[in-house]
Design a protein around this motif. Structure first.
Motif, PDB file in Angstrom:
ATOM      1  N   ALA A  12       0.832  -1.209   0.000  1.00  0.00           N
ATOM      2  CA  ALA A  12       0.000   0.000   0.000  1.00  0.00           C
ATOM      3  C   ALA A  12       0.862   1.253   0.000  1.00  0.00           C
ATOM      4  N   LEU A  13       1.951   1.240   0.762  1.00  0.00           N
ATOM      5  CA  LEU A  13       2.860   2.380   0.779  1.00  0.00           C
ATOM      6  C   LEU A  13       3.582   2.522  -0.555  1.00  0.00           C
ATOM      7  N   ALA A  14       4.015   1.395  -1.125  1.00  0.00           N
ATOM      8  CA  ALA A  14       4.792   1.433  -2.356  1.00  0.00           C
ATOM      9  C   ALA A  14       3.981   1.957  -3.533  1.00  0.00           C
ATOM     10  N   THR A  15       2.678   1.754  -3.517  1.00  0.00           N
ATOM     11  CA  THR A  15       1.848   2.255  -4.618  1.00  0.00           C
ATOM     12  C   THR A  15       1.590   3.748  -4.493  1.00  0.00           C
ATOM     13  N   ASN A  16       2.117   4.359  -3.450  1.00  0.00           N
ATOM     14  CA  ASN A  16       1.957   5.802  -3.263  1.00  0.00           C
ATOM     15  C   ASN A  16       3.299   6.521  -3.403  1.00  0.00           C
ATOM     16  N   VAL A  17       4.207   5.895  -4.167  1.00  0.00           N
ATOM     17  CA  VAL A  17       5.539   6.457  -4.376  1.00  0.00           C
ATOM     18  C   VAL A  17       5.440   7.789  -5.125  1.00  0.00           C
ATOM     19  N   ARG A  18       6.266   8.760  -4.734  1.00  0.00           N
ATOM     20  CA  ARG A  18       6.368  10.014  -5.478  1.00  0.00           C
ATOM     21  C   ARG A  18       7.509   9.890  -6.477  1.00  0.00           C
ATOM     22  N   TYR A  19       7.226  10.090  -7.747  1.00  0.00           N
ATOM     23  CA  TYR A  19       8.236   9.959  -8.782  1.00  0.00           C
ATOM     24  C   TYR A  19       8.867  11.310  -9.090  1.00  0.00           C
ATOM     25  N   GLU A  20      10.177  11.296  -9.246  1.00  0.00           N
ATOM     26  CA  GLU A  20      10.902  12.497  -9.647  1.00  0.00           C
ATOM     27  C   GLU A  20      11.032  12.511 -11.169  1.00  0.00           C
ATOM     28  N   LYS A  21      11.508  13.637 -11.702  1.00  0.00           N
ATOM     29  CA  LYS A  21      11.518  13.819 -13.155  1.00  0.00           C
ATOM     30  C   LYS A  21      12.392  12.810 -13.883  1.00  0.00           C
ATOM     31  N   ASP A  22      13.444  12.336 -13.232  1.00  0.00           N
ATOM     32  CA  ASP A  22      14.361  11.410 -13.899  1.00  0.00           C
ATOM     33  C   ASP A  22      14.025   9.945 -13.619  1.00  0.00           C
ATOM     34  N   GLU A  23      12.843   9.655 -13.110  1.00  0.00           N
ATOM     35  CA  GLU A  23      12.434   8.291 -12.775  1.00  0.00           C
ATOM     36  C   GLU A  23      11.270   7.846 -13.660  1.00  0.00           C
ATOM     37  N   PHE A  24      11.179   6.538 -13.885  1.00  0.00           N
ATOM     38  CA  PHE A  24      10.128   6.019 -14.763  1.00  0.00           C
ATOM     39  C   PHE A  24       8.844   5.823 -13.969  1.00  0.00           C
ATOM     40  N   ASN A  25       7.783   6.454 -14.417  1.00  0.00           N
ATOM     41  CA  ASN A  25       6.472   6.373 -13.771  1.00  0.00           C
ATOM     42  C   ASN A  25       5.551   5.547 -14.670  1.00  0.00           C
ATOM     43  N   PHE A  26       5.375   4.286 -14.316  1.00  0.00           N
ATOM     44  CA  PHE A  26       4.575   3.392 -15.150  1.00  0.00           C
ATOM     45  C   PHE A  26       3.137   3.872 -15.273  1.00  0.00           C
ATOM     46  N   MET A  27       2.547   4.353 -14.194  1.00  0.00           N
ATOM     47  CA  MET A  27       1.148   4.768 -14.231  1.00  0.00           C
ATOM     48  C   MET A  27       0.948   5.952 -15.177  1.00  0.00           C
ATOM     49  N   LYS A  28       1.869   6.892 -15.129  1.00  0.00           N
ATOM     50  CA  LYS A  28       1.781   8.032 -16.042  1.00  0.00           C
ATOM     51  C   LYS A  28       1.962   7.588 -17.479  1.00  0.00           C
ATOM     52  N   ALA A  29       2.962   6.718 -17.714  1.00  0.00           N
ATOM     53  CA  ALA A  29       3.198   6.225 -19.073  1.00  0.00           C
ATOM     54  C   ALA A  29       2.006   5.424 -19.585  1.00  0.00           C
ATOM     55  N   LYS A  30       1.384   4.675 -18.703  1.00  0.00           N
ATOM     56  CA  LYS A  30       0.213   3.884 -19.092  1.00  0.00           C
ATOM     57  C   LYS A  30      -0.938   4.782 -19.521  1.00  0.00           C
ATOM     58  N   ARG A  31      -1.169   5.865 -18.781  1.00  0.00           N
ATOM     59  CA  ARG A  31      -2.239   6.813 -19.145  1.00  0.00           C
ATOM     60  C   ARG A  31      -1.973   7.457 -20.500  1.00  0.00           C
ATOM     61  N   GLU A  32      -0.703   7.707 -20.779  1.00  0.00           N
ATOM     62  CA  GLU A  32      -0.358   8.441 -21.995  1.00  0.00           C
ATOM     63  C   GLU A  32      -0.235   7.559 -23.227  1.00  0.00           C
ATOM     64  N   SER A  33       0.211   6.294 -23.024  1.00  0.00           N
ATOM     65  CA  SER A  33       0.492   5.474 -24.207  1.00  0.00           C
ATOM     66  C   SER A  33      -0.085   4.068 -24.168  1.00  0.00           C
ATOM     67  N   GLY A  34      -0.765   3.693 -23.072  1.00  0.00           N
ATOM     68  CA  GLY A  34      -1.373   2.372 -22.997  1.00  0.00           C
ATOM     69  C   GLY A  34      -0.471   1.349 -22.342  1.00  0.00           C
ATOM     70  N   VAL A  35      -1.038   0.167 -22.089  1.00  0.00           N
ATOM     71  CA  VAL A  35      -0.340  -0.864 -21.325  1.00  0.00           C
ATOM     72  C   VAL A  35       0.874  -1.402 -22.071  1.00  0.00           C
ATOM     73  N   ARG A  36       0.697  -1.786 -23.336  1.00  0.00           N
ATOM     74  CA  ARG A  36       1.786  -2.425 -24.072  1.00  0.00           C
ATOM     75  C   ARG A  36       2.987  -1.490 -24.213  1.00  0.00           C
ATOM     76  N   ALA A  37       2.728  -0.272 -24.670  1.00  0.00           N
ATOM     77  CA  ALA A  37       3.826   0.671 -24.882  1.00  0.00           C
ATOM     78  C   ALA A  37       4.523   1.027 -23.574  1.00  0.00           C
ATOM     79  N   SER A  38       3.749   1.196 -22.512  1.00  0.00           N
ATOM     80  CA  SER A  38       4.359   1.552 -21.226  1.00  0.00           C
ATOM     81  C   SER A  38       5.159   0.385 -20.658  1.00  0.00           C
ATOM     82  N   SER A  39       4.705  -0.853 -20.911  1.00  0.00           N
ATOM     83  CA  SER A  39       5.463  -2.020 -20.453  1.00  0.00           C
ATOM     84  C   SER A  39       6.804  -2.105 -21.171  1.00  0.00           C
TER      85      SER A  39
END
Length: 296
Positions: A252-279
């Motif tokens: 539960a804590l890990a799913t609330n991680v704050r991402y910095e600009k130089d880190e990969f944010n899967f949830m953000k990438a998923k919203r922008e490009s979908g599951v396959r591309a973000s994976s």
């Protein structure tokens, strides 16, 4: 629709065995929430059947299970809510803890099942699929298996539901390697680390599973029940069962991680490009600079 879901996790009982089969080969047997619920229903059925002496988990179509369907990841804590200004609000910690406690209880059920459990691993066995295999008493892998916890690259970085078991089974260094580097291991690497019991040629996996299942079903029912109860007591004495408490809290804590600009944010990438591309983007981000492929 309900009948279609029922076909995604099938159940068969015969000759003292209960076979629970993940049957979504076009998605490499990735599990949805509905499939998890069906899996638990089948487990109830197997445990209630006095003729069943061993429960066998397997995957259809060449893969065991690629874990939780990533299309559902990000929605497990409920639909997004908006604050007074119309901006999305993060899910509350209470929502996270409530969901993760229910989620991990499924793996705990397998781990503490009163009947012996056996995982037959072929192809991909990753994420929640590996948790299912780790929860089983025994596991046999085919020589084409690819085993690991690449979901740790989503930002978990070691928030494992089976951390205590992994440390006990493999030692702290190999357990940390499995989780922190999040690479996929071959069947032989998993065997050497103590993650599986045995490796056989892919063509022999079913026969190897049947041979072990047959040896188990010849044992007396009461003996099997007492043996599993004794194992439960041993797990408690070693505090292995505590992993099911700290596991859901850490997740539960890990799913609330704050991402910095130089880190990969899967949830953000998923919203922008979908599951396959973000994976694919996730794997590319973590690929070493020398080009070494860490996924095989």
């Amino acid at each position: 629709m309900i009948d279609a879901v029922k076909q995604l996790v099938t159940y068969e009982a015969r000759d003292g065995r209960a076979y629970i089969t993940f049957n979504r080969p076009e998605k490499k047997n990735a599990l949805t929430e509905a499939m998890f619920d069906l899996l638990m229903s089948h487990l109830d059925r197997a445990e209630a059947d006095d003729d069943v002496r061993v429960i066998v988990f397997r995957g259809a179509g060449g893969d065991f299970c690629t874990g939780h369907d990533l299309a559902e990841v990000g929605h497990e804590y409920g639909e997004a809510q908006l604050d007074a200004t119309g901006k999305p609000r993060r899910p509350s910690q209470r929502a996270r803890l409530h969901h993760d406690r229910h989620y991990i209880a499924r793996f705990q059920r397998i781990f503490l099942s009163p009947k012996p459990t056996l995982a037959l691993i072929s192809g991909y066995c990753i994420g929640a699929g590996l948790y299912i295999a780790e929860g089983c008493d025994l596991s046999i892998a085919s020589d084409n298996a690819k085993i690991g916890h690449p979901e740790q690259k989503l930002g978990l970085s070691g928030a494992s539901y089976f951390g205590a078991w992994e440390i006990m089974a493999m030692g702290p260094r190999k357990a940390r390697e499995l989780l922190l580097l999040a690479e996929l291991w071959s069947a032989q690497e998993a065997l050497s680390a103590g993650l599986v019991n045995k490796v056989v040629p892919h063509a022999d996996l079913t026969a190897a599973g049947e041979a072990w299942a047959e040896r188990i079903v010849r044992l007396p029912r009461d003996g099997l029940a007492i043996g599993k109860a004794a194992a439960h007591l041993a797990y408690d004495s070693l505090r292995l069962t505590s992993q099911f408490t700290y596991g859901y809290v850490m997740h539960a804590l890990a799913t609330n991680v704050r991402y910095e600009k130089d880190e990969f944010n899967f949830m953000k990438a998923k919203r922008e490009s979908g599951v396959r591309a973000s994976s694919h983007g996730r794997e590319a981000f973590y690929k070493p600079a020398d080009g070494t492929d860490t996924t095989t």
